[in-house]
Structure formats: C-alpha cells, structure tokens
Design a protein around this motif. Structure first.
Motif, short mmCIF file in Angstrom:
data_model
loop_
_atom_site.label_atom_id
_atom_site.label_comp_id
_atom_site.label_asym_id
_atom_site.label_seq_id
_atom_site.Cartn_x
_atom_site.Cartn_y
_atom_site.Cartn_z
N LEU A 76 0.85 -1.18 0.00
CA LEU A 76 0.00 0.00 0.00
C LEU A 76 0.88 1.23 0.00
CD1 LEU A 76 -2.72 -0.85 2.67
CD2 LEU A 76 -2.95 -0.90 0.19
N SER A 77 0.39 2.30 -0.58
CA SER A 77 1.14 3.55 -0.50
C SER A 77 0.71 4.27 0.78
CB SER A 77 0.87 4.42 -1.73
OG SER A 77 -0.50 4.68 -1.86
N TYR A 78 1.62 5.06 1.30
CA TYR A 78 1.36 5.79 2.54
C TYR A 78 0.62 7.07 2.23
CZ TYR A 78 4.16 2.44 5.01
OH TYR A 78 4.61 1.29 5.57
N PRO A 79 -0.23 7.52 3.17
CA PRO A 79 -0.43 7.00 4.51
C PRO A 79 -1.26 5.72 4.50
CG PRO A 79 -1.94 8.81 4.13
CD PRO A 79 -1.06 8.71 2.91
N VAL A 80 -1.14 4.96 5.61
CA VAL A 80 -1.94 3.75 5.83
C VAL A 80 -2.55 3.85 7.22
CG1 VAL A 80 -0.53 2.28 4.32
CG2 VAL A 80 0.01 2.42 6.77
N VAL A 81 -3.53 3.00 7.45
CA VAL A 81 -4.16 2.93 8.76
C VAL A 81 -3.79 1.59 9.37
CG1 VAL A 81 -6.35 2.92 10.03
CG2 VAL A 81 -6.09 4.34 7.98
N VAL A 82 -3.31 1.62 10.62
CA VAL A 82 -3.03 0.40 11.37
C VAL A 82 -3.92 0.46 12.61
CG1 VAL A 82 -1.29 -0.95 12.60
CG2 VAL A 82 -0.64 0.33 10.54
N TYR A 94 -4.22 4.10 14.21
CA TYR A 94 -3.09 4.97 13.89
C TYR A 94 -3.06 5.24 12.39
CZ TYR A 94 -1.65 3.25 18.45
OH TYR A 94 -1.62 2.92 19.78
N ILE A 95 -2.93 6.50 12.02
CA ILE A 95 -2.70 6.87 10.63
C ILE A 95 -1.20 7.10 10.51
CG2 ILE A 95 -3.16 8.54 8.81
CD1 ILE A 95 -5.88 9.00 10.21
N CYS A 96 -0.56 6.29 9.66
CA CYS A 96 0.90 6.26 9.59
C CYS A 96 1.37 6.77 8.23
CB CYS A 96 1.39 4.82 9.79
SG CYS A 96 0.75 4.06 11.30
N SER A 97 2.34 7.68 8.25
CA SER A 97 2.82 8.28 7.01
C SER A 97 4.05 7.59 6.45
CB SER A 97 3.10 9.78 7.22
OG SER A 97 4.06 9.94 8.24
N ASN A 98 4.63 6.61 7.18
CA ASN A 98 5.80 5.89 6.67
C ASN A 98 5.91 4.53 7.37
OD1 ASN A 98 7.25 6.31 9.22
ND2 ASN A 98 7.48 8.43 8.52
N ASN A 121 -3.63 -10.56 18.72
CA ASN A 121 -2.61 -11.35 18.03
C ASN A 121 -2.22 -10.79 16.67
OD1 ASN A 121 -2.48 -13.35 20.09
ND2 ASN A 121 -4.43 -14.12 19.35
N GLU A 122 -2.95 -9.81 16.19
CA GLU A 122 -2.69 -9.24 14.88
C GLU A 122 -3.29 -7.84 14.83
OE1 GLU A 122 -4.66 -12.05 12.38
OE2 GLU A 122 -6.64 -11.44 13.07
N ALA A 123 -2.94 -7.12 13.79
CA ALA A 123 -3.52 -5.80 13.56
C ALA A 123 -4.13 -5.80 12.17
CB ALA A 123 -2.44 -4.72 13.67
N LEU A 124 -4.95 -4.80 11.90
CA LEU A 124 -5.45 -4.61 10.55
C LEU A 124 -4.66 -3.47 9.92
CD1 LEU A 124 -9.35 -4.81 10.83
CD2 LEU A 124 -7.75 -6.59 10.17
N LEU A 125 -4.20 -3.71 8.72
CA LEU A 125 -3.54 -2.69 7.90
C LEU A 125 -4.52 -2.34 6.80
CD1 LEU A 125 -1.00 -1.11 6.92
CD2 LEU A 125 -0.45 -3.13 5.57
N GLU A 126 -4.84 -1.05 6.67
CA GLU A 126 -5.81 -0.61 5.67
C GLU A 126 -5.25 0.51 4.83
OE1 GLU A 126 -9.23 0.84 7.74
OE2 GLU A 126 -9.82 -1.14 8.43
N GLU A 127 -5.77 0.58 3.61
CA GLU A 127 -5.45 1.76 2.81
C GLU A 127 -6.14 2.96 3.45
OE1 GLU A 127 -7.05 1.90 -1.19
OE2 GLU A 127 -8.72 0.65 -0.59
#
Length: 160
Positions: A76-82, A94-98, A121-127
């Motif tokens: 995914l390109s940044y930013p991403v949501v974790v 969290y909105i992450c820029s890198n 046990n895990e996180a979600l990574l989203e666009e």
C-alpha cells in the motif's frame, strides 16, 4: 418482600464489550437478537468489512498483519491505517505516514491487551481513504432501524 411477576423482554448491552454476551443471552432466552452468524463480525473490524463487502458495498483494502514483513507485503502507498481488529471507536487506530510509524503502531497493538480485555494477536492494515469520515450509530428493533447519531469528521490530515 413484595414479589412481582416480571417478564424479560430484551437484553440490551450498555457498553461495547457487552454486545456479544447480550446477543448470546437473548438467543438463549428466545428473545429478539441479532443473527448469531454475524456475532463475531460485530466486534471484528475485518469480518465487519467482509460482511459489508458481501452485500455489494466497497470497502478499503486491508489485510491482517502480525509483523513488519506482513506490512511490507501489502504494497500500500502511505499514509496507511493500522488498527486493532476488535477496537472500540477510534481506540488503537493509527494513521501512519511511513513504514517506521506503521511498525511502531503494529508493535503497540500486537501481543497487547486490547480495549475489549482480550490479547491482540494481529492488527489490521488498511489503505487510507482521503475525505470526510461519516459514522452513523443506529439501533434497530423488529427490523426497524432508528438513527441515534450521525457524525461527520472532515479529514484533517494533510496527505496528498
């Protein structure tokens, strides 16, 4: 003591953590309740996305991740949501820029105790989707939805 014959007609959760229990108790008592086949989708944001997608609506691309390698494989390109899969509202989002911010967010979520008291046990990574965020809180009884609140949050992030 004065005894009354009272009848239980509903089990209503008064907090996010009581949603699953109230549905199970209602089902056991043959009271109106949400479909149990979607019980976990009401708390797990990944399963919630799949339930929405199955009805033909678009959802942000996402993946379940446990490690930095999982993060990088998503491409995914940044930013991403974790975020935590079973969080409440915007807790542990969290909105992450890198990649460094994404890794810190991942470490702050995985293997910790989540807002619902369970080990994560895990996180979600989203666009990240640019634009105004809309949230609608509603309650339904006998298939009749009632809107309780509508929230519009303009995107205050300066990402391009």
């Amino acid at each position: 003591m004065n005894r009354r014959n009272l009848e239980v007609v509903a089990v209503i959760p008064l907090s996010e953590v009581a949603v699953e229990a109230s549905d199970m108790i209602s089902a056991a008592l043959s009271l109106p309740h949400n479909p149990l086949k979607l019980l976990t989708a009401r708390r797990d944001k990944g399963l919630m996305k799949e339930a929405v997608r199955s009805k033909g609506l678009a959802v942000a691309r996402y993946a379940r991740v446990k490690t930095l390698i999982d993060l990088e494989e998503m491409l995914l390109s940044y930013p991403v949501v974790v975020k935590t899969p079973a969080g409440m509202s915007t807790s542990d989002v969290y909105i992450c820029s890198n990649v460094e911010e994404a890794e810190m967010a991942l470490q702050s979520i995985v293997s910790k105790i989540g807002p619902d008291g369970r080990r994560v046990n895990e996180a979600l990574l989203e666009e990240f989707i640019h634009g105004t965020e809309f949230a609608v809180n509603l309650m339904a009884f006998q298939s009749q939805p009632k809107i309780k609140a509508m929230i519009f949050t303009p995107n205050s992030h300066s990402y391009v």
